[in-house]
Design an enzyme around this catalytic site. Structure first.
Site, mmCIF file in Angstrom:
data_model
loop_
_atom_site.group_PDB
_atom_site.id
_atom_site.type_symbol
_atom_site.label_atom_id
_atom_site.label_comp_id
_atom_site.label_asym_id
_atom_site.label_seq_id
_atom_site.Cartn_x
_atom_site.Cartn_y
_atom_site.Cartn_z
ATOM 1 N N GLN A 114 0.823 -1.200 0.000
ATOM 2 C CA GLN A 114 0.000 0.000 0.000
ATOM 3 C C GLN A 114 0.861 1.255 0.000
ATOM 4 O O GLN A 114 0.344 2.365 -0.029
ATOM 5 C CB GLN A 114 -0.903 0.005 1.238
ATOM 6 N N HIS A 134 -1.341 1.637 -4.547
ATOM 7 C CA HIS A 134 -1.565 3.081 -4.557
ATOM 8 C C HIS A 134 -0.554 3.831 -5.402
ATOM 9 O O HIS A 134 -0.532 5.065 -5.401
ATOM 10 C CB HIS A 134 -1.551 3.616 -3.121
ATOM 11 N N GLY A 209 3.071 -4.340 9.181
ATOM 12 C CA GLY A 209 3.071 -2.894 9.359
ATOM 13 C C GLY A 209 1.889 -2.192 8.731
ATOM 14 O O GLY A 209 2.021 -1.082 8.234
ATOM 15 N N GLN A 237 -0.270 -1.717 16.280
ATOM 16 C CA GLN A 237 -1.644 -1.387 16.661
ATOM 17 C C GLN A 237 -2.567 -2.572 16.387
ATOM 18 O O GLN A 237 -2.268 -3.423 15.554
ATOM 19 C CB GLN A 237 -2.146 -0.159 15.880
#
Length: 471
Positions: A114, A134, A209, A237
């Site tokens: 990404q 992207h 990640g 996260q």
């Protein structure tokens, strides 16, 4: 002026969910999970990696949701950190290079990213085994023939807009476009189709990640579940896909992957960056034909108007010709005009002073000049020469090595263009996840370490606009 990096990437993150808390597995749990991951990779038949901004934070490129992420700092009204190195000189992390080794070993079958930082291609992942969902800040593409051009400078536009350059194919010549998506742009079908196909075939999708929050990209790993595949997530996260994963590891990606490579007994290859430039010598006889008026230009291989971002200045001197005046070229385009006797041949010495982020201060090249222009082109085995240059640089730990890879001549005007390949960085990671810069023969090791391991963002990347969420 080029658009900021944060602005280029803002469409891939949901600004309403920035500043997520980070979690760390205990050392014992982390080691157990690393063992499990290594065994999972070892047993896999079709491993696919899915990467996000978290694999590039150790390269000096910030993420978005972390405590020091772009949007976290913006939301808290804090200033973004100053640049520690130019964006175009960022180097692949330990994780980037480990993925290269896994691909070479036949373990990693495909990689989906990404990120638009271009580090997977720079690291050595084959283009045919990479989907950049992207786009790539350093890539231009021809909308007519499909040719792609990887640049050593950041392309100045986003949103699939026309740039100032054209396709090099003489049968085409169409205007090129950037490849980085803007907010309203759909994901490119070529990249998306390949990513979907490999996720369906995957028995393991390794997510590294990434917060796995932006659709439709975040749903790609789920396609592996339909055929009995597994999802592994390594991220600091929590993600919305954690419940679907067979293994979730909360730890720094570089540390986790270093442990995996150690258990698989695989070496993490060094990163050796080779940049290209061309030296153009144009000549014309004086009216009385006693002298030659000549122009030397040190230029980009990407076109006469393209920048040469890794060169700060060029010092020109004359070997064994004390009566010829030396010169220092500070401004691009680097161009020197002189007049000399037609019968006198000589040898130029070019000292290339590198910009910040390169592994050494400078490199020297000798350029023989005899004013005899041959119509024959020297088209060498470029891949063979580049590999030999890499091998020599790694063996000698010497930055600044260079070699001729191509030479072309024209008769009107009389000129000769020689393309040189130059080693501008040598960087070795060890398996403790701490990056070590090897000594270079004419470089400054302290400068190399600081340049690579900095965590700042460039001024260009710090002025991003927040956009509304896509989902």
């Amino acid at each position: 002026m080029s658009l900021g990096y944060a602005e280029k990437l803002s469409y891939i993150e949901d600004v309403g969910k920035v500043g997520m808390a980070e979690y760390f597995d205990s050392p014992r749990i982390l080691q157990e999970k690393i063992e499990r991951l290594a065994m999972t990779i070892q047993k896999s038949k079709h491993l696919v990696a899915f990467t996000g901004a978290g694999i590039s934070t150790s390269c000096g490129i910030p993420d978005f949701r972390g405590p020091k992420g772009i949007w976290t700092l913006q939301r808290e009204g804090q200033a973004l950190p100053e640049a520690s190195l130019p964006f175009h000189r960022a180097m692949p992390s330990l994780t980037h290079m480990a993925l290269v080794e896994l691909e070479k070993a036949g373990i990693l079958k495909f990689l989906i990213s990404q990120n638009v930082d271009g580090l997977h291609l720079r690291s050595g992942i084959p283009r045919e085994k990479l989907a950049e969902l992207h786009g790539n800040s350093f890539m231009e593409a021809c909308p007519s023939c499909g040719a792609e051009y990887l640049r050593d400078f950041e392309v100045e536009t986003i949103g699939l807009k026309e740039t100032s350059r054209r396709c090099f194919d003489v049968k085409c010549g169409a205007k090129l476009k950037d490849t980085v998506l803007d907010w309203e742009d759909a994901l490119p079908s070529k990249e998306m189709d390949a990513a979907e196909n490999h996720c369906r075939m995957a028995d393991v999708v390794l997510c590294l990640g990434t917060s796995l929050q932006i659709t439709p990209a975040c749903n790609l790993p789920l396609k592996s579940l339909h055929s009995g595949g597994k999802i592994v997530i390594v991220n600091l996260q929590k993600t919305p896909k954690d419940k679907k994963a067979s293994l979730v590891i909360h730890g720094r990606v570089d540390k986790v992957i270093a442990g995996v490579m150690d258990r698989l007994n695989l070496q993490i290859p060094p990163f050796i960056r080779i940049d290209l430039l061309q030296v153009i010598l144009t000549q014309a006889l004086s009216i009385d034909k006693k002298y030659v008026n000549w122009t030397l230009q040190v230029a980009s291989v990407h076109g006469h108007r393209a920048p040469l971002p890794f060169i700060e200045s060029v010092e020109v001197s004359f070997l064994d010709k004390q009566d010829y005046k030396a010169a220092i070229l500070h401004m691009q385009p680097f161009r020197l005009k002189r007049r000399t006797m037609r019968t006198r041949s000589f040898e130029l010495v070019l000292r290339l002073n590198f910009s910040d982020g390169c592994g050494c201060q400078s490199a020297e090249m000798n350029v023989p000049v005899d004013f005899k222009v041959s119509t024959d082109c020297l088209d060498l085995e470029k891949d063979v020469i580049l590999q030999k240059l890499r091998d020599t640089a790694m063996q000698d730990l010497c930055c600044g090595l260079n070699a001729v890879v191509e030479r072309k001549a024209t008769l009107t005007p009389k000129s000769e263009a020689t393309v040189y390949a130059i080693v501008t960085n040598i960087f070795q990671h060890n398996k403790t996840s701490k990056a070590l810069a090897d000594s270079v023969c004419n470089g400054d090791v302290k400068r190399q370490k600081e340049g690579v391991n900095g965590t700042g963002t460039s001024g260009k990347r710090s002025k991003g606009r927040k956009r509304k969420s896509r989902s």
